[in-house]
Design a protein around this motif. Sequence first.
Motif, PDB file in Angstrom:
ATOM      1  N   THR A 247       0.895  -1.190  -0.200  1.00 56.31           N
ATOM      2  CA  THR A 247      -0.029  -0.129  -0.065  1.00 56.31           C
ATOM      3  C   THR A 247       0.908   1.395  -0.087  1.00 56.31           C
ATOM      4  N   PRO A 248       0.731   2.268  -1.158  1.00 51.21           N
ATOM      5  CA  PRO A 248       1.712   3.244  -1.033  1.00 51.21           C
ATOM      6  C   PRO A 248       1.534   4.231  -0.078  1.00 51.21           C
ATOM      7  N   ARG A 249       2.591   4.758   0.383  1.00 52.72           N
ATOM      8  CA  ARG A 249       2.701   5.801   1.373  1.00 52.72           C
ATOM      9  C   ARG A 249       3.533   6.699   1.003  1.00 52.72           C
ATOM     10  N   GLY A 250       3.642   7.951   1.507  1.00 49.33           N
ATOM     11  CA  GLY A 250       4.673   9.041   1.089  1.00 49.33           C
ATOM     12  C   GLY A 250       6.214   8.556   1.220  1.00 49.33           C
ATOM     13  N   THR A 251       6.479   7.817   2.109  1.00 46.38           N
ATOM     14  CA  THR A 251       7.859   6.979   2.255  1.00 46.38           C
ATOM     15  C   THR A 251       8.320   6.035   1.386  1.00 46.38           C
ATOM     16  N   THR A 252       7.203   5.367   0.989  1.00 43.38           N
ATOM     17  CA  THR A 252       7.215   4.104   0.118  1.00 43.38           C
ATOM     18  C   THR A 252       8.056   4.438  -1.072  1.00 43.38           C
ATOM     19  N   VAL A 253       9.417   3.624  -1.478  1.00 41.78           N
ATOM     20  CA  VAL A 253      10.184   3.756  -2.567  1.00 41.78           C
ATOM     21  C   VAL A 253       9.709   2.553  -3.543  1.00 41.78           C
ATOM     22  N   PRO A 254       9.366   3.057  -4.597  1.00 38.53           N
ATOM     23  CA  PRO A 254       9.021   2.032  -5.728  1.00 38.53           C
ATOM     24  C   PRO A 254      10.479   1.663  -6.344  1.00 38.53           C
ATOM     25  N   GLN A 255      10.608   0.416  -6.888  1.00 36.29           N
ATOM     26  CA  GLN A 255      11.639  -0.250  -7.461  1.00 36.29           C
ATOM     27  C   GLN A 255      11.313  -0.647  -8.918  1.00 36.29           C
ATOM     28  N   ALA A 256      12.592  -0.908  -9.643  1.00 40.84           N
ATOM     29  CA  ALA A 256      12.410  -1.389 -11.058  1.00 40.84           C
ATOM     30  C   ALA A 256      11.604  -2.723 -11.232  1.00 40.84           C
ATOM     31  N   GLY A 257      10.609  -2.883 -11.817  1.00 41.87           N
ATOM     32  CA  GLY A 257      10.101  -3.987 -11.864  1.00 41.87           C
ATOM     33  C   GLY A 257       8.703  -4.205 -11.207  1.00 41.87           C
ATOM     34  N   ASP A 258       8.353  -3.205 -10.126  1.00 38.06           N
ATOM     35  CA  ASP A 258       7.293  -3.056  -9.632  1.00 38.06           C
ATOM     36  C   ASP A 258       6.161  -2.717 -10.496  1.00 38.06           C
ATOM     37  N   ARG A 259       5.051  -3.243 -10.174  1.00 36.69           N
ATOM     38  CA  ARG A 259       3.701  -3.070 -11.072  1.00 36.69           C
ATOM     39  C   ARG A 259       3.028  -1.839 -10.169  1.00 36.69           C
ATOM     40  N   VAL A 260       2.789  -0.704 -10.733  1.00 31.76           N
ATOM     41  CA  VAL A 260       2.257   0.323 -10.082  1.00 31.76           C
ATOM     42  C   VAL A 260       0.863   0.404 -10.637  1.00 31.76           C
ATOM     43  N   VAL A 261      -0.437   0.876  -9.872  1.00 28.77           N
ATOM     44  CA  VAL A 261      -1.703   0.952 -10.322  1.00 28.77           C
ATOM     45  C   VAL A 261      -1.792   2.438  -9.965  1.00 28.77           C
ATOM     46  N   LEU A 262      -2.237   3.345 -10.989  1.00 28.10           N
ATOM     47  CA  LEU A 262      -2.473   4.803 -10.836  1.00 28.10           C
ATOM     48  C   LEU A 262      -3.666   5.211 -11.117  1.00 28.10           C
ATOM     49  N   PHE A 263      -4.371   5.989 -10.589  1.00 29.52           N
ATOM     50  CA  PHE A 263      -5.398   6.647 -11.043  1.00 29.52           C
ATOM     51  C   PHE A 263      -5.085   7.996 -11.617  1.00 29.52           C
ATOM     52  N   VAL A 264      -5.403   8.341 -12.929  1.00 33.66           N
ATOM     53  CA  VAL A 264      -4.780   9.459 -13.747  1.00 33.66           C
ATOM     54  C   VAL A 264      -6.049  10.192 -14.348  1.00 33.66           C
ATOM     55  N   ASP A 265      -5.845  11.406 -14.368  1.00 31.75           N
ATOM     56  CA  ASP A 265      -7.310  12.342 -15.265  1.00 31.75           C
ATOM     57  C   ASP A 265      -6.759  11.872 -16.808  1.00 31.75           C
ATOM     58  N   ALA A 266      -7.790  11.508 -17.398  1.00 32.44           N
ATOM     59  CA  ALA A 266      -7.424  11.133 -18.904  1.00 32.44           C
ATOM     60  C   ALA A 266      -6.792  12.565 -19.467  1.00 32.44           C
ATOM     61  N   THR A 267      -6.792  13.809 -19.178  1.00 32.90           N
ATOM     62  CA  THR A 267      -6.417  14.763 -19.912  1.00 32.90           C
ATOM     63  C   THR A 267      -4.930  14.759 -19.993  1.00 32.90           C
ATOM     64  N   VAL A 268      -4.392  14.138 -18.825  1.00 34.31           N
ATOM     65  CA  VAL A 268      -3.037  14.228 -18.518  1.00 34.31           C
ATOM     66  C   VAL A 268      -2.401  12.950 -18.750  1.00 34.31           C
ATOM     67  N   LEU A 269      -3.049  11.999 -19.302  1.00 32.31           N
ATOM     68  CA  LEU A 269      -2.405  10.758 -19.315  1.00 32.31           C
ATOM     69  C   LEU A 269      -1.130  10.612 -20.226  1.00 32.31           C
ATOM     70  N   ASP A 270      -1.167  11.203 -21.263  1.00 35.17           N
ATOM     71  CA  ASP A 270      -0.013  11.073 -22.106  1.00 35.17           C
ATOM     72  C   ASP A 270       1.307  11.678 -21.375  1.00 35.17           C
ATOM     73  N   GLU A 271       0.875  12.801 -20.671  1.00 32.61           N
ATOM     74  CA  GLU A 271       2.339  13.629 -19.845  1.00 32.61           C
ATOM     75  C   GLU A 271       2.557  12.395 -18.912  1.00 32.61           C
ATOM     76  N   VAL A 272       1.802  11.910 -18.121  1.00 28.27           N
ATOM     77  CA  VAL A 272       2.215  10.920 -17.245  1.00 28.27           C
ATOM     78  C   VAL A 272       2.970   9.827 -17.797  1.00 28.27           C
ATOM     79  N   SER A 273       2.449   9.201 -18.949  1.00 27.50           N
ATOM     80  CA  SER A 273       2.971   7.929 -19.564  1.00 27.50           C
ATOM     81  C   SER A 273       4.460   8.196 -19.828  1.00 27.50           C
ATOM     82  N   ALA A 274       4.838   9.556 -20.167  1.00 29.61           N
ATOM     83  CA  ALA A 274       5.987   9.832 -20.863  1.00 29.61           C
ATOM     84  C   ALA A 274       7.108   9.818 -19.622  1.00 29.61           C
ATOM     85  N   VAL A 275       6.695  10.009 -18.412  1.00 32.60           N
ATOM     86  CA  VAL A 275       7.606  10.017 -17.548  1.00 32.60           C
ATOM     87  C   VAL A 275       7.686   8.788 -16.729  1.00 32.60           C
ATOM     88  N   LEU A 276       6.848   7.802 -16.944  1.00 27.85           N
ATOM     89  CA  LEU A 276       6.722   6.474 -16.123  1.00 27.85           C
ATOM     90  C   LEU A 276       7.468   5.432 -16.935  1.00 27.85           C
TER      91      LEU A 276
END
Length: 444
Positions: free
Chosen positions: A415-444
């Motif tokens: 369960t993600p919290r502010g101090t959680t450190v994601p690692q390469a290979g993690d599968r992350v589930v995100l809630f995203v406003d559809a209008t910024v989806l491309d911008e988000v995808s570019a940095v993920l």
Amino acid sequence: MYVLIIGAGEVGRSIAANLEKSHDVAVVERDPELAEEITYSFDVLSLQGDGTELETLQEAGLEKANLVIACTESDHTNIVICGTAKTASDAFTIARVRRRTLLNTWEGAQSAFGVDFIVCTDLLVAQTIFRISGFPQAQDVEMFAGGLVRMAEFEISPESPLVDQRVMDADEYDSMTFAGVFRDDEMIVAKGDTVFQAGDRIVVIGSPSSVKEFAMATVTDTTSSTNDVVIVGGSEIGFQTAREFEAHGFEPRLIERDHDRAREIAEALPKTFVMESDATDTEFLSREHIDEADIVVAALDSDEKNLLVSLLARRVGVDRTVAVIDNTEYTDLFETVGIDVAINPREETAEEIVRFTRTDQTEKIAMLEHDRAEVIEVELGPESALTGHQIAESMADLPECVVIGAISRDGELITPRGTTVPQAGDRVVLFVDATVLDEVSAVL
């Protein structure tokens, strides 16, 4: 990516609308009026012609297409289009079909028909109905991370203890995150000081047990369950829905008016109790104790009939109603008059197809509220803005309208919290406003 869509019906238009800003898109449509409408409605190349003809596909740019999507109203036409495309290109081909028998044939013979992937509309709808039935009062339910994570959307009733409560006060579930709130025409990212109101549709992401516990405690009464299932209509969707419930150990009841179809279903589904009758007969509904059903699914051959059956079911006392609708414009109307969930087969199909156009690391998507927001599952690479940084720090590189709902690491839910450190290979589930989806995808 160059995407070639054949068919400008509701599915084709929905896909084109979703992709026009992020991909080069061409649409082929046989109907001249629809083809012209596409030209003025979307920023895509529109071509009037027959998609089964190689010359038409080539004129639409087949030689540079990465993806060919055949989504006309005809199963066989879609199969032929994919086979034709394969004769002159290496594009990935997707065919939309309604008949499960075609899906079964394709699954039994690798690369059958020249199709790389088949989306079976009726099966998709049946699976969606089953998922929703397992969560009391859910408007939408999706699985992520191989079933480890659930996303659910609920509507807050005036009697819910969540009314006038802040997110920070309601956040008492160890493995669940409040992601977003839909209020009338507004989309709100859930923050600690966000106050819930009656009528809000809230999106939560977490473990199946936490999401269900939350629903039972705050969205509906604790006695709610789904044991007695009644399906009205022996359409292909009705049949597949009964079959889906059977496969999970249920013994649904199915009402079908036509004698031959009722007998056919009874022979094919031994654990389904098939009743030959008119579901609009209130005496029959009373005699068969339909009022005791936990959920009634209206899967007849018209939106009007499904609306009528759903309203009758509510009138006799059924707790929950789900209606299948073909006209997307009716969705809000159905839910306004008291139908709990309205499911549109074309929207389900478009959502399934659109995920193939995402970046390679995107595992799955779910569109919410007619694609006002999306929940996406992404596998993090070494270069992701989230990798190796505390979430509180890395979120500065993402738009404000993004929420990290869950992280899966080596089969374990985090369960993600502010101090959680994601690692390469993690599968992350995100809630995203559809209008910024491309911008988000570019940095993920």
